[in-house]
Motif scaffolding. Structure first.
Motif, mmCIF file in Angstrom:
data_model
loop_
_atom_site.group_PDB
_atom_site.id
_atom_site.type_symbol
_atom_site.label_atom_id
_atom_site.label_comp_id
_atom_site.label_asym_id
_atom_site.label_seq_id
_atom_site.Cartn_x
_atom_site.Cartn_y
_atom_site.Cartn_z
ATOM 1 N N ASN A 71 15.102 -78.527 49.802
ATOM 2 C CA ASN A 71 15.015 -77.141 48.984
ATOM 3 C C ASN A 71 14.549 -77.772 47.801
ATOM 4 O O ASN A 71 14.724 -77.587 46.574
ATOM 5 N N LEU A 72 13.526 -78.347 48.405
ATOM 6 C CA LEU A 72 12.192 -79.051 46.979
ATOM 7 C C LEU A 72 11.624 -77.968 46.622
ATOM 8 O O LEU A 72 10.770 -77.318 47.542
ATOM 9 N N ASP A 73 11.816 -77.260 45.492
ATOM 10 C CA ASP A 73 11.155 -75.645 45.110
ATOM 11 C C ASP A 73 10.747 -76.264 43.289
ATOM 12 O O ASP A 73 11.187 -76.706 42.315
ATOM 13 N N VAL A 74 9.167 -76.065 43.442
ATOM 14 C CA VAL A 74 8.452 -76.879 42.270
ATOM 15 C C VAL A 74 7.824 -75.344 41.170
ATOM 16 O O VAL A 74 7.612 -74.364 42.425
ATOM 17 N N THR A 75 8.349 -75.358 40.035
ATOM 18 C CA THR A 75 7.802 -74.106 39.503
ATOM 19 C C THR A 75 6.578 -75.123 38.160
ATOM 20 O O THR A 75 6.651 -76.131 37.871
ATOM 21 N N ASP A 76 6.395 -73.603 37.639
ATOM 22 C CA ASP A 76 5.711 -74.048 36.421
ATOM 23 C C ASP A 76 6.306 -75.022 35.208
ATOM 24 O O ASP A 76 5.982 -75.703 34.725
ATOM 25 N N ASP A 77 7.410 -74.855 35.419
ATOM 26 C CA ASP A 77 9.165 -75.270 33.675
ATOM 27 C C ASP A 77 9.701 -76.745 34.206
ATOM 28 O O ASP A 77 10.662 -76.956 33.789
ATOM 29 N N GLY A 78 9.995 -76.540 35.658
ATOM 30 C CA GLY A 78 11.014 -77.948 36.018
ATOM 31 C C GLY A 78 10.724 -77.489 37.996
ATOM 32 O O GLY A 78 10.080 -77.355 38.829
ATOM 33 N N PHE A 79 12.053 -78.569 38.186
ATOM 34 C CA PHE A 79 12.383 -78.136 40.063
ATOM 35 C C PHE A 79 13.452 -78.446 40.460
ATOM 36 O O PHE A 79 14.186 -79.036 39.704
ATOM 37 N N GLY A 80 13.844 -77.813 41.041
ATOM 38 C CA GLY A 80 14.785 -77.700 41.912
ATOM 39 C C GLY A 80 15.013 -78.645 43.184
ATOM 40 O O GLY A 80 14.049 -78.179 44.078
ATOM 41 N N VAL A 81 15.895 -79.374 43.615
ATOM 42 C CA VAL A 81 16.074 -80.100 45.051
ATOM 43 C C VAL A 81 17.581 -80.437 44.699
ATOM 44 O O VAL A 81 17.818 -80.775 44.477
ATOM 45 N N THR A 82 17.855 -80.280 46.433
ATOM 46 C CA THR A 82 18.986 -81.248 46.922
ATOM 47 C C THR A 82 18.573 -82.379 47.459
ATOM 48 O O THR A 82 18.257 -82.694 47.726
ATOM 49 N N LEU A 83 19.837 -83.249 46.628
ATOM 50 C CA LEU A 83 19.673 -84.052 47.104
ATOM 51 C C LEU A 83 21.581 -84.787 47.049
ATOM 52 O O LEU A 83 22.311 -84.190 47.184
ATOM 53 N N ASN A 84 21.628 -85.657 48.412
ATOM 54 C CA ASN A 84 23.010 -86.109 48.826
ATOM 55 C C ASN A 84 23.720 -87.103 48.174
ATOM 56 O O ASN A 84 22.943 -88.461 47.684
ATOM 57 N N PHE A 85 24.493 -87.163 47.497
ATOM 58 C CA PHE A 85 25.374 -88.287 46.656
ATOM 59 C C PHE A 85 26.675 -88.654 47.364
ATOM 60 O O PHE A 85 27.522 -87.202 47.468
ATOM 61 N N GLY A 86 26.492 -89.769 47.980
ATOM 62 C CA GLY A 86 27.410 -90.186 48.227
ATOM 63 C C GLY A 86 27.804 -89.105 50.181
ATOM 64 O O GLY A 86 28.992 -89.065 50.111
ATOM 65 N N GLU A 87 27.193 -88.916 50.598
ATOM 66 C CA GLU A 87 26.975 -87.857 52.021
ATOM 67 C C GLU A 87 27.185 -86.488 51.104
ATOM 68 O O GLU A 87 28.295 -85.484 51.838
ATOM 69 N N THR A 88 27.249 -85.761 49.934
ATOM 70 C CA THR A 88 27.665 -84.926 49.381
ATOM 71 C C THR A 88 26.275 -83.666 48.493
ATOM 72 O O THR A 88 25.876 -84.771 47.719
ATOM 73 N N PRO A 89 26.130 -83.060 49.584
ATOM 74 C CA PRO A 89 24.601 -82.497 48.868
ATOM 75 C C PRO A 89 25.084 -81.918 47.769
ATOM 76 O O PRO A 89 26.078 -80.919 48.015
ATOM 77 N N GLU A 90 24.141 -81.826 46.935
ATOM 78 C CA GLU A 90 24.188 -81.497 45.313
ATOM 79 C C GLU A 90 22.621 -80.674 44.560
ATOM 80 O O GLU A 90 21.798 -81.184 45.111
ATOM 81 N N PRO A 91 23.328 -79.152 44.845
ATOM 82 C CA PRO A 91 21.746 -78.425 44.232
ATOM 83 C C PRO A 91 21.466 -79.101 42.851
ATOM 84 O O PRO A 91 22.191 -79.744 42.158
ATOM 85 N N LEU A 92 20.307 -79.792 42.602
ATOM 86 C CA LEU A 92 19.908 -80.258 41.083
ATOM 87 C C LEU A 92 18.868 -79.929 40.630
ATOM 88 O O LEU A 92 18.483 -78.951 41.168
ATOM 89 N N TYR A 93 18.349 -79.306 39.370
ATOM 90 C CA TYR A 93 17.319 -78.557 38.538
ATOM 91 C C TYR A 93 17.309 -78.839 37.111
ATOM 92 O O TYR A 93 17.506 -79.682 36.598
ATOM 93 N N ILE A 94 15.774 -79.848 37.582
ATOM 94 C CA ILE A 94 15.223 -80.697 36.476
ATOM 95 C C ILE A 94 13.743 -79.996 35.969
ATOM 96 O O ILE A 94 12.909 -80.098 36.423
ATOM 97 N N PRO A 95 14.088 -79.444 34.659
ATOM 98 C CA PRO A 95 13.249 -78.946 33.451
ATOM 99 C C PRO A 95 12.229 -79.935 33.409
ATOM 100 O O PRO A 95 12.759 -81.893 33.318
ATOM 101 N N TYR A 96 10.809 -80.229 33.102
ATOM 102 C CA TYR A 96 10.016 -81.232 32.892
ATOM 103 C C TYR A 96 9.961 -81.916 31.732
ATOM 104 O O TYR A 96 9.788 -82.984 31.481
#
Length: 150
Positions: free
Chosen positions: A72-97
């Protein structure tokens, strides 16, 4: 009133644009070859979105790795969202640039570090200090990958 060119802000904007362009390409075509990213970001940034348990575990900053599995890598003008695996637990993140502190692709020895003026006051152990007259502050720099090697 005199005006001046704010090179630090211009460099930050250009470096964030580079990250956006790289992530947009990865979102469209996937990670090529051995490329992978270590991204350190400020978890206290008001627009950063992460699970409460992650924020509790990383109250000031967090380094994520985009390598073998991400979704779910979603790149915008202000940041990006991505789902990453943390100990077999997928978690969505949004990271502003604006929250990114470092962006490193060790496969090609490329790295960027974003510094704030507060960082200039208290250098971290191992940080290099430029040997320049009056040691002027700098807002952006290319980092040495030796900093991230174990």
């Amino acid at each position: 009133m005199s005006r001046s060119i704010d090179y630090g802000s211009l460099m930050h904007r250009a470096m964030r644009g580079l990250i956006q362009e790289v992530l947009t390409d990865v979102a469209e075509r996937g990670l090529p070859g051995a490329h992978h990213f270590f991204i350190t970001f400020d978890t206290t940034h008001p627009d950063a979105e992460l699970a409460d348990w992650l924020r509790d575990r990383y109250p000031t900053e967090m380094t994520v790795v985009m390598q073998h599995w991400f979704d779910n890598l979603d790149v915008t003008d202000d940041g990006f969202g991505v789902t990453l695996n943390f100990g077999e637990t997928p978690e969505p993140l949004y990271i502003p640039y604006d929250a990114i502190k470092t962006f490193v692709d060790p496969s090609v020895e490329f790295g960027l570090r974003f510094e704030t003026h507060e960082d200039d006051d208290d250098p971290e152990p191992g940080d290099e200090v430029d040997d320049l007259p009056d040691n002027p502050p700098h807002d952006a720099e290319v980092v040495r990958l030796d900093t991230f090697r174990k």
